[in-house]
Write an enzyme that holds these catalytic residues in place. Structure first.
Site, PDB file in Angstrom:
ATOM      1  N   ASN A  51       0.871  -1.185   0.000  1.00 46.34           N
ATOM      2  CA  ASN A  51       0.000   0.000   0.000  1.00 46.34           C
ATOM      3  C   ASN A  51       0.904   1.229   0.000  1.00 46.34           C
ATOM      4  OD1 ASN A  51      -1.817   2.029   0.408  1.00 46.34           O
ATOM      5  ND2 ASN A  51      -2.292   1.487   2.534  1.00 46.34           N
ATOM      6  N   TRP A  52       0.974   1.856  -1.155  1.00 48.59           N
ATOM      7  CA  TRP A  52       1.879   3.022  -1.279  1.00 48.59           C
ATOM      8  C   TRP A  52       1.271   4.298  -0.709  1.00 48.59           C
ATOM      9  CZ3 TRP A  52       4.293   2.736  -6.935  1.00 48.59           C
ATOM     10  CH2 TRP A  52       5.255   1.719  -6.953  1.00 48.59           C
ATOM     11  N   LYS A  53       0.032   4.209  -0.243  1.00 46.26           N
ATOM     12  CA  LYS A  53      -0.646   5.379   0.326  1.00 46.26           C
ATOM     13  C   LYS A  53      -0.490   6.588  -0.615  1.00 46.26           C
ATOM     14  CE  LYS A  53       0.517   3.511   4.836  1.00 46.26           C
ATOM     15  NZ  LYS A  53      -0.198   3.502   6.109  1.00 46.26           N
TER      16      LYS A  53
ATOM     17  N   HIS B 278      -9.848   0.873   4.339  1.00 49.14           N
ATOM     18  CA  HIS B 278      -8.573   1.051   5.042  1.00 49.14           C
ATOM     19  C   HIS B 278      -8.801   1.984   6.236  1.00 49.14           C
ATOM     20  CE1 HIS B 278      -4.480   2.300   5.946  1.00 49.14           C
ATOM     21  NE2 HIS B 278      -4.100   1.188   5.341  1.00 49.14           N
TER      22      HIS B 278
ATOM     23  N   GLU C 239      -7.169   4.342   7.463  1.00 53.82           N
ATOM     24  CA  GLU C 239      -6.932   5.780   7.239  1.00 53.82           C
ATOM     25  C   GLU C 239      -8.155   6.427   6.601  1.00 53.82           C
ATOM     26  OE1 GLU C 239      -3.152   5.367   5.257  1.00 53.82           O
ATOM     27  OE2 GLU C 239      -2.229   4.850   7.177  1.00 53.82           O
TER      28      GLU C 239
ATOM     29  N   GLU D  57      -5.987  -5.293  10.136  1.00 51.84           N
ATOM     30  CA  GLU D  57      -4.990  -4.252  10.372  1.00 51.84           C
ATOM     31  C   GLU D  57      -5.335  -3.515  11.671  1.00 51.84           C
ATOM     32  OE1 GLU D  57      -2.851  -3.077   6.546  1.00 51.84           O
ATOM     33  OE2 GLU D  57      -4.603  -1.803   6.687  1.00 51.84           O
TER      34      GLU D  57
ATOM     35  N   GLY E 280       1.689   2.112  10.777  1.00 53.30           N
ATOM     36  CA  GLY E 280       2.603   3.243  10.682  1.00 53.30           C
ATOM     37  C   GLY E 280       3.208   3.660  12.009  1.00 53.30           C
TER      38      GLY E 280
ATOM     39  N   SER F 209       2.732  -2.343  10.438  1.00 53.51           N
ATOM     40  CA  SER F 209       4.176  -2.314  10.694  1.00 53.51           C
ATOM     41  C   SER F 209       4.868  -3.638  10.374  1.00 53.51           C
ATOM     42  CB  SER F 209       4.455  -1.871  12.135  1.00 53.51           C
ATOM     43  OG  SER F 209       4.027  -0.524  12.318  1.00 53.51           O
TER      44      SER F 209
ATOM     45  N   GLY G 277       2.483  -1.186   4.370  1.00 50.63           N
ATOM     46  CA  GLY G 277       2.468   0.232   4.040  1.00 50.63           C
ATOM     47  C   GLY G 277       3.883   0.781   3.963  1.00 50.63           C
ATOM     48  N   GLY G 278       4.344   1.336   5.078  1.00 47.78           N
ATOM     49  CA  GLY G 278       5.637   2.023   5.110  1.00 47.78           C
ATOM     50  C   GLY G 278       6.785   1.250   4.479  1.00 47.78           C
TER      51      GLY G 278
HETATM   52  C1  PEP Z   1      -1.141  -0.001   5.706  1.00 43.49           C
HETATM   53  O1  PEP Z   1      -1.103   1.149   5.305  1.00 43.49           O
HETATM   54  O2  PEP Z   1      -2.031  -0.774   5.295  1.00 43.49           O
HETATM   55  C2  PEP Z   1      -0.132  -0.439   6.672  1.00 43.49           C
HETATM   56  C3  PEP Z   1      -0.240  -1.642   7.172  1.00 43.49           C
HETATM   57  O3  PEP Z   1       0.852   0.466   6.962  1.00 43.49           O
HETATM   58  P1  PEP Z   1       2.219   0.159   7.768  1.00 43.49           P
HETATM   59  O4  PEP Z   1       2.803  -1.108   7.186  1.00 43.49           O
HETATM   60  O5  PEP Z   1       3.066   1.346   7.540  1.00 43.49           O
HETATM   61  O6  PEP Z   1       1.852  -0.045   9.205  1.00 43.49           O
END
Ligand code: PEP
Length: 259
Positions: free
Chosen positions: A13-15, A99, A101, A171, A177, A217, A238-239
């Site tokens: 997930n490049w957000k 998601h 966010e 999640e 994040g 994470s 994500g990150g």
């Molecule tokens: C995400 O955005 O779906 C996610 C899991 O982010 P991160 O890996 O940065 O926690």
């Protein structure tokens, strides 16, 4: 169906990161760093919608590409929104729905998620529904009720064929994040609970075939342990997916666990 017959999915997930100029370099580094292109693992990239055609071209069928969000209508006066069929025409095969966010920052509700799941399926795309509790909800011991409520309100009443096209991502919001990851045993417990709930909502055979990814994470150094849990069928990253090398290490760890 045994755990090993479910696909292992590793999704990025490049957000709201990267521009079109970053795509080629990222993919060259990613595929250089990933021996055998992650054999045995389904790779998915969720870039910003404007990047979808470039990512589709760059992955050259070695991975699937998805949208991060969509509207539930197929067209209309909804300035700033993207319809599922527009994502499909751009080359997407999946769409993330719900998601955290979007739930937290854009006020997305379970009812909207349910409409989006149906809209995504109607456009011939596969939804990946995200569910997860906040820290406050976990500390109040409500994590199971919250997650199962989100799940049942978003996926109730689909057809057998539609359930077979759905993937889930657990999640925990407090792990996204933040660098805090759910302990593998805790994540496993929630995944097993989600699978039991899918068995009740849909059927035991649908539940045993449904991919349930963990997100929050996931990093190169914790991916293998998380992915080694019997009900964790992949990772939504994500990150760490923003760095081609880190994401390749996670995909390689998944391929090793899946082998
Ligand atoms: C995400 O955005 O779906 C996610 C899991 O982010 P991160 O890996 O940065 O926690």
């Amino acid at each position: 169906m045994s755990a090993s017959s479910r696909p292992t999915i590793v999704a990025a997930n490049w957000k709201m990161y990267k521009t079109i100029a970053d795509v080629g370099t990222y993919m060259s580094s990613f595929y250089d760093a990933l021996p055998d292109a992650g054999t045995g693992v389904r790779l998915v990239f969720f870039p910003a919608a404007v990047l979808i055609p470039a990512v589709v071209e760059a992955v050259a069928k070695r991975a699937q590409v998805g949208g991060q969000n969509c509207h539930w209508e197929s067209e209309g006066a909804y300035t700033g929104e993207v319809a599922p069929r527009m994502l499909a025409a751009a080359g997407a095969e999946l769409v993330l729905v719900g998601h955290s966010e979007r739930r937290q920052l854009c006020g997305e509700t379970d009812a909207q998620c349910a409409k989006k799941v149906v809209a995504v399926l109607s456009a011939g795309l596969d939804p990946m529904l995200c569910v997860g509790e906040t820290l406050e909800e976990r500390e109040a011991g409500r994590q199971q009720a919250v997650v199962l409520g989100q799940l049942s309100r978003a996926i109730d009443g689909l057809s057998r064929d539609e359930y077979s096209r759905l993937a889930l991502a657990y999640e925990p919001v407090w792990a996204i994040g933040t660098g805090r990851t759910a302990a593998p045993a805790d994540a496993q417990q929630m995944h097993a609970t989600i699978r039991d709930a899918v068995a009740s909502i849909a059927s035991p055979s649908i539940a045993s075939a449904m991919p349930i990814l963990y997100g929050g994470s996931v990093k190169p150094d914790n991916a293998a342990e998380l992915l080694g849990q019997p009900d964790i069928d992949g990772a939504l990253v994500g990150g760490a997916s923003l760095d081609a090398h880190d994401f390749a290490v996670i995909a390689a760890a998944a391929a090793e666990v899946a082998a």
